[in-house]
Design an enzyme around this catalytic site. Sequence first.
Site, PDB file in Angstrom:
ATOM      1  N   LYS A 199      40.615  35.705  40.657  1.00  0.00           N
ATOM      2  CA  LYS A 199      41.273  36.654  39.780  1.00  0.00           C
ATOM      3  C   LYS A 199      42.590  36.022  39.148  1.00  0.00           C
ATOM      4  O   LYS A 199      43.117  35.243  39.877  1.00  0.00           O
ATOM      5  CB  LYS A 199      41.646  38.115  40.526  1.00  0.00           C
ATOM      6  CG  LYS A 199      40.546  38.774  41.084  1.00  0.00           C
ATOM      7  CD  LYS A 199      39.365  39.247  40.002  1.00  0.00           C
ATOM      8  CE  LYS A 199      38.164  39.977  40.638  1.00  0.00           C
ATOM      9  NZ  LYS A 199      37.376  40.504  39.677  1.00  0.00           N
ATOM     10  N   SER A 203      32.989  38.548  36.920  1.00  0.00           N
ATOM     11  CA  SER A 203      34.069  39.066  36.537  1.00  0.00           C
ATOM     12  C   SER A 203      35.225  38.129  35.754  1.00  0.00           C
ATOM     13  O   SER A 203      35.860  38.863  35.283  1.00  0.00           O
ATOM     14  CB  SER A 203      34.815  39.606  37.944  1.00  0.00           C
ATOM     15  OG  SER A 203      35.354  38.447  38.672  1.00  0.00           O
TER      16      SER A 203
END
Length: 218
Positions: free
Chosen positions: A176, A139
Amino acid sequence: MRLGEIIKRYRKENKLTLEDFAKRCGLSKAYIGFIENGINPGTGKPLQPSVGSIRKVAAAMMIEFDELLGMIDEEVVLGDVELFSLSDKKSVSVKIPVLGRVAAGIPIEAVEEVIEYVDIPEYLTKNGSYFGLLIKGDSMTPLINDGDVVIVKKASTAVTGNIVIATTNNEDAVCKKYIKKRKTTTLQSVNPEYEDIDVSKDPDFHIWGIVTELRRKL
């Protein structure tokens, strides 16, 4: 834009002192100051950043080297020799654990899934506690890849733009980019194939730390 101007803007946006940013880069506070001022103190002429400097600054800002290089419009020295580099000084290192996962609701100190230990400079530990985390998934590719190890400074808060390790919905932690706006808080991936995670109203959202360094094995 000069490299020094880019650094100044980044520090202001992320509320980092000169010393904080220098430690992220592994360079001395004095050298980063010279880069920001753009003057070589030995000659009084414009300071030309080296490729080595740019690589270290890019790593500290968690962006690709090519991206940062493209933002610079001043002459760059091809050599990698640095003035005032911390790497030229004898330093003591300490070992920190690299975790295979961070589970929601379980304190970092209680996690037993330690897969290895890595060294970090001892001076870092004077300003906080650190742990390593093995990244799983793509990701954050191409910035952070599957199998990379990130060095994380323990923290429960962050500023927008930080790369964080956080848990949501009682799931294992994710890596993230933290984006905080007036009414929303989101966790963003670098890989465009992944959607943002809105944690504005998630009661289980918790920040465990801020990524300060990337360790990649070739």
